[in-house]
Design a protein around this motif. Structure first.
Motif, PDB file in Angstrom:
ATOM      1  N   HIS A  33       0.539  -1.011   0.172  1.00  0.00           N
ATOM      2  CA  HIS A  33      -0.387  -0.201   0.166  1.00  0.00           C
ATOM      3  C   HIS A  33       0.899   0.980   0.392  1.00  0.00           C
ATOM      4  N   LEU A  34       0.091   2.451  -0.280  1.00  0.00           N
ATOM      5  CA  LEU A  34       1.161   3.931  -0.404  1.00  0.00           C
ATOM      6  C   LEU A  34       0.663   4.994   0.797  1.00  0.00           C
ATOM      7  N   LEU A  35       1.770   5.482   1.571  1.00  0.00           N
ATOM      8  CA  LEU A  35       1.472   6.046   2.708  1.00  0.00           C
ATOM      9  C   LEU A  35       1.217   7.161   1.704  1.00  0.00           C
ATOM     10  N   ALA A  36      -0.361   8.041   2.517  1.00  0.00           N
ATOM     11  CA  ALA A  36      -0.470   8.873   1.914  1.00  0.00           C
ATOM     12  C   ALA A  36      -0.045  10.616   2.776  1.00  0.00           C
ATOM     13  N   ASP A  37      -0.075  10.506   4.216  1.00  0.00           N
ATOM     14  CA  ASP A  37       0.464  11.433   4.750  1.00  0.00           C
ATOM     15  C   ASP A  37       0.638  10.566   5.896  1.00  0.00           C
ATOM     16  N   ARG A  38       1.183  11.909   7.234  1.00  0.00           N
ATOM     17  CA  ARG A  38       1.392  11.200   8.405  1.00  0.00           C
ATOM     18  C   ARG A  38       1.913  12.121   9.258  1.00  0.00           C
ATOM     19  N   ALA A  39       0.992  11.758  10.789  1.00  0.00           N
ATOM     20  CA  ALA A  39       1.336  13.253  11.342  1.00  0.00           C
ATOM     21  C   ALA A  39       0.701  12.585  12.897  1.00  0.00           C
ATOM     22  N   ILE A  40       1.305  13.570  13.557  1.00  0.00           N
ATOM     23  CA  ILE A  40       1.867  13.858  14.918  1.00  0.00           C
ATOM     24  C   ILE A  40       1.178  14.695  16.103  1.00  0.00           C
ATOM     25  N   LEU A  41       0.122  13.927  16.246  1.00  0.00           N
ATOM     26  CA  LEU A  41      -1.011  14.832  17.459  1.00  0.00           C
ATOM     27  C   LEU A  41      -1.088  15.423  18.504  1.00  0.00           C
ATOM     28  N   ARG A  42      -1.319  16.092  19.590  1.00  0.00           N
ATOM     29  CA  ARG A  42      -1.989  16.002  20.629  1.00  0.00           C
ATOM     30  C   ARG A  42      -3.175  15.435  20.872  1.00  0.00           C
ATOM     31  N   ASP A  43      -3.289  15.485  22.628  1.00  0.00           N
ATOM     32  CA  ASP A  43      -4.442  14.511  22.163  1.00  0.00           C
ATOM     33  C   ASP A  43      -5.533  16.081  22.548  1.00  0.00           C
ATOM     34  N   GLU A  44      -6.018  16.636  21.317  1.00  0.00           N
ATOM     35  CA  GLU A  44      -6.721  17.431  21.784  1.00  0.00           C
ATOM     36  C   GLU A  44      -8.109  16.958  20.418  1.00  0.00           C
ATOM     37  N   LYS A  45      -9.350  16.648  20.949  1.00  0.00           N
ATOM     38  CA  LYS A  45     -10.125  16.908  20.437  1.00  0.00           C
ATOM     39  C   LYS A  45     -10.503  17.559  18.989  1.00  0.00           C
ATOM     40  N   ALA A  46     -10.007  18.439  18.901  1.00  0.00           N
ATOM     41  CA  ALA A  46     -10.726  19.361  17.790  1.00  0.00           C
ATOM     42  C   ALA A  46      -9.880  19.392  17.051  1.00  0.00           C
ATOM     43  N   GLN A  47      -8.224  19.309  17.468  1.00  0.00           N
ATOM     44  CA  GLN A  47      -6.920  19.521  16.357  1.00  0.00           C
ATOM     45  C   GLN A  47      -6.734  17.392  15.296  1.00  0.00           C
ATOM     46  N   ILE A  48      -7.667  16.822  16.323  1.00  0.00           N
ATOM     47  CA  ILE A  48      -7.989  15.884  15.848  1.00  0.00           C
ATOM     48  C   ILE A  48      -8.843  15.580  14.900  1.00  0.00           C
ATOM     49  N   VAL A  49      -9.644  15.837  14.513  1.00  0.00           N
ATOM     50  CA  VAL A  49     -11.300  16.086  13.981  1.00  0.00           C
ATOM     51  C   VAL A  49     -11.030  16.640  12.692  1.00  0.00           C
ATOM     52  N   ALA A  50      -9.876  18.106  13.141  1.00  0.00           N
ATOM     53  CA  ALA A  50      -9.757  19.040  11.591  1.00  0.00           C
ATOM     54  C   ALA A  50      -8.804  17.701  10.875  1.00  0.00           C
ATOM     55  N   LYS A  51      -8.177  17.326  11.700  1.00  0.00           N
ATOM     56  CA  LYS A  51      -6.739  16.706  10.623  1.00  0.00           C
ATOM     57  C   LYS A  51      -7.789  15.271  10.159  1.00  0.00           C
ATOM     58  N   LEU A  52      -8.264  14.863  10.548  1.00  0.00           N
ATOM     59  CA  LEU A  52      -9.889  13.595   9.778  1.00  0.00           C
ATOM     60  C   LEU A  52     -10.179  14.199   9.229  1.00  0.00           C
ATOM     61  N   LYS A  53     -10.906  15.258   9.252  1.00  0.00           N
ATOM     62  CA  LYS A  53     -11.513  16.306   7.997  1.00  0.00           C
ATOM     63  C   LYS A  53     -10.650  16.496   6.545  1.00  0.00           C
TER      64      LYS A  53
END
Length: 180
Positions: free
Chosen positions: A44-64
């Motif tokens: 498979h292909l790695l499309a992107d990779r990131a690390i975020l802190r346990d902050e819901k708003a930041q995680i939601v923004a990245k998922l969206k």
């Protein structure tokens, strides 16, 4: 009905990996590294990779952001699926899902129970679909990522897997948007 004896060609899936952690950086992200290595090994292909802190708003923004990207077919997150106050990955995923893949949590619990016994009850691993993109939330342990990939995700993200798999229904995930 599909002919289960007809050979199929492999179709690479474009997968983004997100590690959710207040303490990890790319240099020591063993769980993320485990997923990236297995994704590549499977073809498979790695499309992107990131690390975020346990902050819901930041995680939601990245998922969206990722589910709106036509170059990403699936997202795997690792970390933040436990029971502590800082564990918000599941809530972030649920804020993005259009549909929940309830069987994923059940199957992951079964796989985990074989490895860690009743401690499996502490995981809130989950999965869903949004904008035609699969989203999988895995615990932060390297072992959990390995088990989830090896026993669930690798076969389901392989078009050749029979009798059915996630890849073969990818073109239909957004058919509700085409209805008139």
């Amino acid at each position: 009905m599909n002919d289960t004896t007809e050979p199929r060609s492999f179709i690479p899936v474009r997968i983004a990996v997100l590690t959710v952690s207040d303490s990890r950086i790319l240099a020591d992200d063993r769980s993320g590294d485990t997923l990236v290595e297995r994704i590549a090994r499977a073809g498979h292909l790695l499309a992107d990779r990131a690390i975020l802190r346990d902050e819901k708003a930041q995680i939601v923004a990245k998922l969206k952001d990722w589910v709106s990207d036509p170059g990403i077919d699936a997202v795997i997150t690792t970390g933040g699926t436990g029971l502590t106050g800082r564990d918000v990955t599941v809530e972030a995923h649920e804020a993005v899902y259009e549909k929940t893949i309830t069987g994923f949590a059940t199957l992951f619990a079964m796989v985990s129970f074989k490895k860690i016994g009743t401690s499996a009850i502490q995981s809130r691993a989950c999965a869903g679909v949004a904008h035609g993109t699969y989203l999988f939330a895995l615990p932060g342990s390297t072992g959990a990522c390995r088990d989830a990939w090896d026993e669930i995700l690798e076969p389901q993200l392989d078009f050749r897997h029979r009798p059915c798999n996630f890849v073969e229904i990818m073109p239909r995930l957004e058919e509700h948007r085409r209805r008139k």
